[in-house]
Design an enzyme around this catalytic site. Structure first.
Site, PDB file in Angstrom:
ATOM      1  N   THR A  33       0.864  -1.177   0.000  1.00 42.89           N
ATOM      2  CA  THR A  33       0.000   0.000   0.000  1.00 42.89           C
ATOM      3  C   THR A  33       0.901   1.228   0.000  1.00 42.89           C
ATOM      4  O   THR A  33       1.743   1.373   0.886  1.00 42.89           O
ATOM      5  CB  THR A  33      -0.923   0.010   1.230  1.00 42.89           C
ATOM      6  OG1 THR A  33      -1.655  -1.221   1.277  1.00 42.89           O
ATOM      7  CG2 THR A  33      -1.902   1.170   1.147  1.00 42.89           C
ATOM      8  N   LYS A 151       4.482  -8.860   3.837  1.00 45.07           N
ATOM      9  CA  LYS A 151       3.086  -8.428   3.772  1.00 45.07           C
ATOM     10  C   LYS A 151       2.312  -9.359   2.840  1.00 45.07           C
ATOM     11  O   LYS A 151       1.935  -9.000   1.728  1.00 45.07           O
ATOM     12  CB  LYS A 151       2.994  -6.974   3.308  1.00 45.07           C
ATOM     13  CG  LYS A 151       1.689  -6.298   3.709  1.00 45.07           C
ATOM     14  CD  LYS A 151       1.776  -4.799   3.543  1.00 45.07           C
ATOM     15  CE  LYS A 151       0.520  -4.120   4.068  1.00 45.07           C
ATOM     16  NZ  LYS A 151       0.580  -2.657   3.922  1.00 45.07           N
ATOM     17  N   GLU A 184       2.393  -5.230  16.938  1.00 39.08           N
ATOM     18  CA  GLU A 184       2.025  -4.205  15.958  1.00 39.08           C
ATOM     19  C   GLU A 184       0.630  -3.682  16.248  1.00 39.08           C
ATOM     20  O   GLU A 184      -0.026  -4.091  17.211  1.00 39.08           O
ATOM     21  CB  GLU A 184       2.080  -4.797  14.545  1.00 39.08           C
ATOM     22  CG  GLU A 184       1.145  -5.978  14.329  1.00 39.08           C
ATOM     23  CD  GLU A 184       1.389  -6.698  13.008  1.00 39.08           C
ATOM     24  OE1 GLU A 184       2.320  -6.307  12.265  1.00 39.08           O
ATOM     25  OE2 GLU A 184       0.656  -7.651  12.718  1.00 39.08           O
TER      26      GLU A 184
END
Length: 285
Positions: A33, A151, A184
């Site tokens: 992203t 990711k 996270e």
């Protein structure tokens, strides 16, 4: 000109992939992203490097020719939309491609590449300036060093964590692993400051090593801020001076409040957070 959101699949305008695609069937893929600012993808080379590294771990062919194709796709995408200099979000997805039943990869599979441009979100409550309330998630992340840091498309743990609250005043959640170590946010990396030193979780067992996370560590070094990647439990956050979250879209969002025990705490938006925010803003994040 195209209206956002607008996608290219393998370089051609489209918005669907086959149900046989391994990204759909098995989560066999990766995504990035990226913020697009003034007609350029911010930290593009860093995103491409992470994509290449993640693809190697998932046995997805990702040579320089493919990376050049992705760059060409990005240029074509930007040339296809109105106001290409507006701030936008690019989502880039790479899958192993389409094939028949079963987990085995056949030799004739071709990698699928998907690029989608979307409008940049509006944040009328100005979380970067005012800070955010956070949630302490009950969902725990499992350890898998083979996938840690990358990711990949399997985000169910994050989906479950984000489903734990519906209060729109809460903008992010802290997620720990099954041993209780902080890892996270549900969509971001997490940092805290204590006695002038910057800390962020060790991600060798699970979690996503964000591009902006890495950039923050580089900026910290440039600013003379000492940092350490650590294994730490939630009590560390009760004792810290500053707490913030980061990703490629939000930049840095400082945390100011959590209402849950054992993390029922308030934090200030401190000088190290603000210094790093300013450094990222200069780069378009």
């Amino acid at each position: 000109m195209a209206i956002l959101p607008f996608s290219l699949i393998n370089g051609l305008p489209a918005d669907t992939v086959t149900i046989q695609d391994r990204g759909f069937s098995y989560g066999h893929g990766l995504f990035e992203t990226v913020t697009v600012h003034q007609g350029s993808a911010v930290h593009w080379s860093e995103h491409m490097e992470r994509l290449r590294a993640g693809a190697a771990r998932l046995a997805i062919p990702c040579d320089q020719q493919l990376l050049d194709q992705l760059t060409a796709d990005l240029t074509k995408l930007l040339n296809s939309v109105d106001h290409p200099n507006d701030k936008m979000i690019l989502k880039l997805t790479l899958t192993r491609g389409s094939g028949g039943r079963g987990y085995a990869v056949t030799e004739n599979m071709t990698v699928t590449r998907v690029l989608t441009l979307s409008p940049f979100p509006e944040y009328p409550d100005r979380p970067s300036e005012n800070g955010i309330k956070i949630h302490l998630c009950e969902t725990r992340l499992g350890h898998n060093p083979a996938l840690a840091g990358i990711k990949h498309l399997n985000r169910l743990e994050q989906v479950l964590a984000r489903s734990e609250w519906q209060d729109s005043d809460i903008r992010e959640g802290i997620v720990c692993d099954h041993t209780g170590n902080i890892i996270e946010g549900t969509m971001s990396n997490v940092f805290w400051v204590k006695n002038g030193k910057l800390y962020t979780p060790d991600l060798t067992q699970c979690g996503v090593a964000g591009v902006v996370r890495q950039r923050i560590l580089q900026l910290a070094t440039a600013e003379g801020i000492i940092y350490q990647e650590v294994c730490a439990n939630i009590t560390e956050l009760k004792q810290c001076d500053e707490l913030f979250f980061s990703n490629s879209v939000i930049g840095i969002w400082p945390a100011v409040k959590c209402l849950q025990s054992p993390l029922k705490t308030n934090w200030s938006i401190g000088p190290i957070t603000q210094k790093l925010q300013q450094a990222l803003a200069a780069e378009g994040i």
